[in-house]
Design a protein around this motif. Structure first.
Motif, short mmCIF file in Angstrom:
data_model
loop_
_atom_site.label_atom_id
_atom_site.label_comp_id
_atom_site.label_asym_id
_atom_site.label_seq_id
_atom_site.Cartn_x
_atom_site.Cartn_y
_atom_site.Cartn_z
N GLU A 169 2.90 4.36 -9.20
CA GLU A 169 1.84 5.25 -10.37
C GLU A 169 2.50 6.46 -10.50
O GLU A 169 2.41 6.78 -11.81
N GLU A 170 3.23 7.04 -9.66
CA GLU A 170 3.90 8.33 -10.35
C GLU A 170 4.91 8.21 -11.04
O GLU A 170 5.00 9.09 -12.17
N GLU A 184 0.98 -1.32 0.01
CA GLU A 184 0.14 -0.12 -0.08
C GLU A 184 0.79 1.25 0.15
O GLU A 184 0.46 2.24 -0.76
N SER A 185 2.09 1.27 0.76
CA SER A 185 2.86 2.41 0.62
C SER A 185 3.73 2.52 -0.41
O SER A 185 3.99 3.68 -0.76
N SER A 234 2.60 1.84 -3.65
CA SER A 234 1.99 1.71 -4.73
C SER A 234 1.74 3.18 -5.32
O SER A 234 2.00 3.28 -6.62
N PRO A 235 1.72 4.33 -4.62
CA PRO A 235 1.92 5.73 -5.27
C PRO A 235 3.13 5.98 -5.82
O PRO A 235 2.91 6.62 -6.96
N LEU A 236 4.14 5.19 -5.38
CA LEU A 236 5.33 5.58 -6.27
C LEU A 236 5.61 4.97 -7.44
O LEU A 236 5.96 5.55 -8.34
#
Length: 353
Positions: free
Chosen positions: A213-214, A206-207, A209-211
């Motif tokens: 995606e970016e 979860e931590s 995933s945004p990296l």
């Protein structure tokens, strides 16, 4: 003359089973002739699977340990005893740290090898920090501060410039980050508890995933239901740190449109009812050449100049302290695959040890 280890009466078998070590005898080509029946209890290997073959000295050792043991054996004189600490792979594919004593008996074609294998406590790995690693850290951090001193001297002589100030700031940041990385590398489990490995994995995923995606990297994670309720006795902070470091490596090895896949599930061995968790982290990134792959787990080695070279070696150290194992395979231009194996249990009994 019959070897004393070949007596098969009940009293001898009972005595061998009660020993705190595994004793064995091999022929000159390392084929096991006799091995004590306590092998599974002490090192997690069924004695029957070792009898009559050479797997103890071949399949159960990694290449580095095997070469070291064979070299030591070649140097042995008759009746001289050698003692080496190394790892063995048990029937679940997990590493067991052992102290291994062995000696040659007989001459020429009648040479036999008598040995004993004693399991070491898991925290031996935690306590034993190689002095060479410490020396390298002192050398590398010294280089950072030497550069800082040079930059400060330049500022004093020539006044300040934005470029010099930024260079100084970058060097300070690198020194701080390097020190933080080494602090993580040297940490040992402080609070051991029974934690759910699936929960730790989901938190790390979860931590991260945004990296991904970016960076526009495809990120797929499958944490199988078989891991639900599966616990490991360990330090949750360190386990999360190790897994995060490995996923970070995958992120850095990929570019836009590449892919990273995580697959995690439990595997149970019917004969023993013991279970392990297997986690695969595969990326389609740049991969590594054979020469770089061979050094990838060495502390302070990095193919990137700005990196500390402690991320993967720290993860391996933490996993080994938790009774686990990490294997890595890679091909240049076709990506890297990491396989993690950790012991798990359905009960919370480990939290009371």
């Amino acid at each position: 003359m019959r070897s004393p280890l070949r007596r098969t009466n009940y009293k001898m078998s009972d005595f061998l089973a009660s020993l705190p070590c595994v004793v064995y005898e091999t022929t000159s080509d390392f084929t096991i002739r006799v091995i004590s029946p306590n092998a599974f209890d002490l090192i997690g290997i069924q004695a029957e699977s070792l009898q009559g073959n050479r797997s103890l000295w071949e399949d159960r050792l990694n290449q580095e340990d095997r070469q070291r043991l064979f070299a030591r054996l070649d140097q042995l004189q008759e009746a001289e005893i050698a003692c080496e600490d190394h790892g063995l792979l048990d029937d679940q594919g997990l590493p067991v740290r052992v102290s291994h004593s062995f000696r040659k008996v007989g001459k020429d074609d009648s040479i036999r090898i008598h040995g004993s294998i004693t399991p070491l406590m898991r925290d031996v790995r935690a306590r034993s920090l190689d002095s060479a690693v410490i020396s390298q850290f002192i050398h590398k951090i010294g280089n950072h501060f030497q550069l800082i001193n040079l930059l400060i001297g330049s500022l004093k002589r020539n006044g300040t410039s934005n470029h010099e100030i930024q260079s100084l700031q970058d060097t300070v940041d690198q020194a701080v980050e390097f020190t933080r990385s080494f602090s993580h590398y040297t940490q040992t489990p402080v609070y051991l508890s029974a934690v759910e490995l699936g929960e730790i994995l989901r938190s790390v995923i979860e931590s991260a995933s945004p990296l991904f995606e970016e960076k526009k990297v495809s990120f797929k994670a499958i944490v199988d239901d078989s891991l639900t309720g599966s616990q490991i006795c360990g330090d949750p902070f360190l386990l999360e740190l190790a897994l995060s470091s490995i996923i970070q490596n995958a992120l850095e090895a990929t570019k836009s449109a590449d892919q990273v896949v995580i697959d995690a599930r439990k595997e149970t061995f019917p004969l023993t009812s013991r279970s392990v968790a297997r986690v695969w982290i595969a990326d389609s990134g740049i991969g590594m050449e054979k020469e770089i792959l061979a050094k990838a787990s060495v502390p302070f080695f990095s193919s990137k100049r700005e990196r500390s070279g402690l991320g993967l070696s720290m993860a391996i150290r933490i996993l080994e302290m938790h009774g686990g194992l990490l294997n890595i395979s890679s091909n240049e231009s076709s990506g890297t695959r990491v396989e993690i194996t950790l012991p798990v249990s359905e009960s919370t009994e480990w939290s009371h040890r």
